[in-house]
Design an enzyme around this catalytic site. Structure first.
Site, PDB file in Angstrom:
ATOM      1  N   LYS A  62      26.300  71.261  23.290  1.00 52.13           N
ATOM      2  CA  LYS A  62      25.631  69.970  23.500  1.00 52.13           C
ATOM      3  C   LYS A  62      26.457  68.924  22.763  1.00 52.13           C
ATOM      4  O   LYS A  62      26.355  68.767  21.552  1.00 52.13           O
ATOM      5  CB  LYS A  62      24.211  70.030  22.933  1.00 52.13           C
ATOM      6  CG  LYS A  62      23.193  69.137  23.587  1.00 52.13           C
ATOM      7  CD  LYS A  62      23.488  67.654  23.586  1.00 52.13           C
ATOM      8  CE  LYS A  62      23.297  66.984  22.258  1.00 52.13           C
ATOM      9  NZ  LYS A  62      23.831  65.606  22.233  1.00 52.13           N
ATOM     10  N   GLU A  98      27.705  70.833   9.126  1.00 53.91           N
ATOM     11  CA  GLU A  98      28.790  70.026   8.564  1.00 53.91           C
ATOM     12  C   GLU A  98      28.326  68.591   8.631  1.00 53.91           C
ATOM     13  O   GLU A  98      28.148  68.047   9.722  1.00 53.91           O
ATOM     14  CB  GLU A  98      30.062  70.166   9.419  1.00 53.91           C
ATOM     15  CG  GLU A  98      30.772  71.473   9.265  1.00 53.91           C
ATOM     16  CD  GLU A  98      31.242  71.713   7.858  1.00 53.91           C
ATOM     17  OE1 GLU A  98      31.445  70.744   7.094  1.00 53.91           O
ATOM     18  OE2 GLU A  98      31.381  72.891   7.499  1.00 53.91           O
ATOM     19  N   CYS A 129      34.839  62.446   9.035  1.00 56.20           N
ATOM     20  CA  CYS A 129      33.979  62.937   7.944  1.00 56.20           C
ATOM     21  C   CYS A 129      34.787  62.988   6.659  1.00 56.20           C
ATOM     22  O   CYS A 129      34.227  62.938   5.573  1.00 56.20           O
ATOM     23  CB  CYS A 129      33.396  64.321   8.214  1.00 56.20           C
ATOM     24  SG  CYS A 129      33.652  64.941   9.833  1.00 56.20           S
TER      25      CYS A 129
END
Ligand code: ADP
Length: 493
Positions: free
Chosen positions: A174, A249, A283
């Site tokens: 997804k 994460e 990130c």
């Protein structure tokens, strides 16, 4: 003309019946690129059922054969690298060189995990009993849901996908609402490489609608998620009572420490790349610079000069240094944080601080590279993940203070120190609370063969990439073969 993307379920590209279509637009130009279905929970259920029925045959396929498919997929990705990179830039904005890197990561992890098809080493361990043999093998988990973000729209799905597949799991992917094209292209490559029907399924739509099914469905064994800490916590709370395995994460507030003995030319290169690359939307982006007071003025002056030279623009243009941010919501969020920095935190703005609207930039979502200084560790701009081209300078008086400040956030993904002194480097790299630590390099630069992930509210103890990824997507089975021909009792005989 824009295309209409479909779900990929049980080896077929299908549009859900009656699904509302969502729009996918280029963040640099506003151009409509594609429409895609806002799939419903029932579609997710169908995808999970397809993955479940494909599981027995896929787990029984010899791992080297599974690896051959992953290798072929990497070969196709290599051939298509330029096309894929361009469509990645169009879809989420990062500059073309970085988009190529995103695709290259998928190539590399594909080859790495393909090779695991011939390794997946277990252990043989001596038994305390005579004529008894012990060994361990990895087993797949079953159906896994992969929920991925938009900032590495090919690389992150590929990290999760290849590790899951090589161990014999089947998958429902997804992807983020902002990058359905990249996900569809990646799944097309896997299909072309020969992934059997049902082994890989793609479901497009909104996380808020599909999430619960993908996380709590009884036939889903594990969930691998990358995204915001808020969504990660929600997923964890839904999965925990069902005892499902989850890897998360999440956010980061990564710091670069610049000591007074640092090579400043080198440090500035690393800072600019880490703070403003991908418009600060990695990130691992550096959003805090922890700088020794002795060199503060020089770092400020040189960083501002570099930041002001960065050219904003369409990532497809070779002259562009910084592309747009991914969407209007993010743009507003970034600007809101900058306002907090100015008005509430009362930090000193050195450059940037506004939405870029000149000329063609007005068509897209561009934010001026922004530098704050005199930032105190407790300020919101030093604590919260902004996910944009905004960096905060925090002055410190010593290495010890620098490490303490670096550790003073709820996140712990990446970190870096610039120093020429090996003793200082080791002091910092052993004490920094982060999953990744760099010495004399920025906070960016992870590779597919080392574990990737973070501590504190960045993660939940698992790692992606390298051998560590196999630990998440597999279950250890310990096997005991007693060839003594009599009852032997461990711990007793
Ligand atoms: P970001 O701020 O990076 O967009 P999100 O956590 O919102 O982070 O999104 C990351 C991924 O999580 C996307 O694929 C998104 O669709 C999905 N997602 C969003 N909300 C949920 C939810 N409630 N359950 C499961 N997945 C979700």
């Amino acid at each position: 003309m824009s295309e209409t993307l479909k779900n990929f379920i049980g080896g077929q590209w299908v549009l859900p019946k009656k699904a509302r279509l969502l729009e996918d637009r280029n963040p640099a130009t506003g151009q409509l690129l594609a429409r895609f279905p806002a799939s419903a929970p029932i579609d997710a259920q169908t995808a999970i059922a397809a993955a479940k029925s494909a599981f027995p045959a896929w787990r029984a396929t010899p791992a080297p054969k599974r690896g051959e498919i992953l290798r072929k997929a990497s070969q196709i990705l290599e051939k298509r690298k330029e096309d894929l990179a361009q469509s990645l830039t169009r879809e989420m904005g990062k500059v073309l060189v970085e988009a190529r890197g995103d695709v290259q990561e998928a190539v590399d992890i594909g080859y790495y995990m393909a090779a695991e098809g011939r390794r997946q080493f277990g252990q043989t361990v001596p038994s305390e009993l005579a004529h008894k043999f012990m060994m361990t093998v990895r087993e797949p988990l079953g159906v896994v849901s992969l929920i991925t973000p938009w900032n590495f729209p090919i690389a992150i799905p590929s990290w999760k996908m290849t590790a899951a597949l090589i161990l014999g799991n089947t998958v429902v992917l997804k992807p983020a609402e902002d990058t359905p094209i990249c996900a569809a292209r990646y799944v097309e490559v896997l299909e072309e490489a020969g992934i059997p029907p049902g082994v890989v399924n793609l479901i497009l739509g909104q996380g808020a609608t599909l999430g619960k099914t993908l996380v709590t469905h009884p036939d889903v064994s594990a969930i691998s998620f990358t995204g915001s800490t808020a969504t990660g916590k929600l997923i964890n709370s839904q999965a925990a009572p069902l005892l499902k395995r989850v890897t998360l994460e999440m956010g980061g507030k990564n710091a670069i420490l610049v000591m007074e003995d640092a090579d400043l030319d080198l440090a500035l290169d690393g800072i600019v790349w880490s703070a403003f690359g991908t418009s600060g939307q990695r990130c691992t982006a550096a959003s805090r610079l922890i700088v020794h007071k002795k060199i503060l003025a020089e770092v400020e002056r040189r960083l501002v000069a570099r930041a002001q030279k960065l050219r904003l623009g369409n990532g497809l243009d070779a002259k562009t240094d910084v592309g747009p941010v991914v969407n209007g919501q993010q743009l507003v969020r970034i600007h809101r944080y900058v306002q907090i920095g100015l008005k509430k935190d009362k930090a000193r703005l050195l450059c940037g601080g506004s939405i870029a609207r000149s000329g063609k930039l007005a068509q897209g979502f561009f934010y001026q590279p922004t530098v704050f200084t005199n930032v105190a560790p407790s300020m919101a701009i030093a604590q919260e993940e902004i996910f944009g081209p905004v960096v905060a300078i925090l002055p410190v008086g010593s290495l010890e203070e620098a490490v303490e400040v670096a550790n003073g956030t709820r996140y712990g993904l990446s970190s870096s120190i610039y120093t020429r002194d090996v003793n200082r480097a080791f002091y910092a790299l052993r004490r920094l609370e982060a999953g990744l630590v760099y010495v004399n390099a920025g906070t960016i630069g992870a590779e597919v063969s080392t574990p990737f992930g973070g501590v504190k509210e960045t993660g939940n103890g698992h790692r992606e990439a390298g051998q560590a990824a196999l630990d998440f997507f597999g279950e250890w089975k310990s096997i005991f073969i007693d060839y003594s021909g009599r009852l032997q009792r461990a711990q007793i005989d």
